[in-house]
Motif scaffolding. Sequence first.
Motif, short mmCIF file in Angstrom:
data_model
loop_
_atom_site.label_atom_id
_atom_site.label_comp_id
_atom_site.label_asym_id
_atom_site.label_seq_id
_atom_site.Cartn_x
_atom_site.Cartn_y
_atom_site.Cartn_z
N PRO A 14 -52.20 -7.84 -94.90
CA PRO A 14 -51.80 -8.54 -93.67
C PRO A 14 -50.44 -9.23 -93.79
CG PRO A 14 -53.73 -9.60 -94.65
CD PRO A 14 -53.45 -8.36 -95.44
N VAL A 15 -50.12 -9.71 -94.98
CA VAL A 15 -48.81 -10.33 -95.21
C VAL A 15 -47.71 -9.29 -95.02
CG1 VAL A 15 -47.35 -11.47 -96.94
CG2 VAL A 15 -49.78 -12.06 -96.78
N LEU A 16 -47.95 -8.11 -95.55
CA LEU A 16 -46.99 -7.01 -95.42
C LEU A 16 -46.83 -6.58 -93.96
CD1 LEU A 16 -45.18 -5.11 -97.03
CD2 LEU A 16 -47.17 -3.65 -97.41
N ARG A 17 -47.93 -6.48 -93.23
CA ARG A 17 -47.84 -6.13 -91.80
C ARG A 17 -46.99 -7.14 -91.04
NH1 ARG A 17 -53.53 -4.89 -92.03
NH2 ARG A 17 -53.92 -6.97 -91.22
N ARG A 18 -47.22 -8.43 -91.30
CA ARG A 18 -46.43 -9.47 -90.63
C ARG A 18 -44.96 -9.39 -91.02
NH1 ARG A 18 -51.11 -12.41 -91.50
NH2 ARG A 18 -50.34 -13.33 -93.42
N ALA A 19 -44.68 -9.14 -92.29
CA ALA A 19 -43.29 -9.06 -92.75
C ALA A 19 -42.57 -7.88 -92.09
CB ALA A 19 -43.24 -8.92 -94.27
N VAL A 20 -43.26 -6.75 -91.96
CA VAL A 20 -42.67 -5.58 -91.29
C VAL A 20 -42.40 -5.91 -89.83
CG1 VAL A 20 -43.17 -3.22 -90.50
CG2 VAL A 20 -43.56 -3.85 -92.89
#
Length: 151
Positions: A14-20
């Motif tokens: 989820p952190v990666l999704r938000r960063a993208v």
Amino acid sequence: MFRAELLALPKEVPVLRRAVREYLGGGPCPDVQLCVSEIVGNVIRHLGEGTPVVVRVRGTGEGRTRVEVTDPAPGALPVRVCAAEGEECGRGLALLAAVSLRRGVRRGPGRKTVCCEVAGAYAPPGTPENAGAQEPTETRRTTGAQEAAGA
């Protein structure tokens, strides 16, 4: 280009999704986020938690956005399976096939890159799309029949 090096852990998805999403301007980019989640999720499930990965997202210059996830296992190729009703697993590659215009695998020494391209020229505000971006040289494009056969 968005680039992140990380250990593939469930809490990082989820952190990666938000960063993208933030990188792409904060607007809706569900197909890109889905591709990132599914490919990284496959690394976690099939190679194990803590596997180092490199995630890249960029425009192609052709009205598409490309997602690439590189891991250190060139021999562990994604294989599409038919999930039975009620099964929790086995739908990731079918989801990628449904949302992407094309997908493939590129193998190199000590690594492989799973990639897909989705419609939409998502790009961060104020930056041009990556016009003239080069196509990977050894992309293995698969069809459902090839994936089912393990090709």
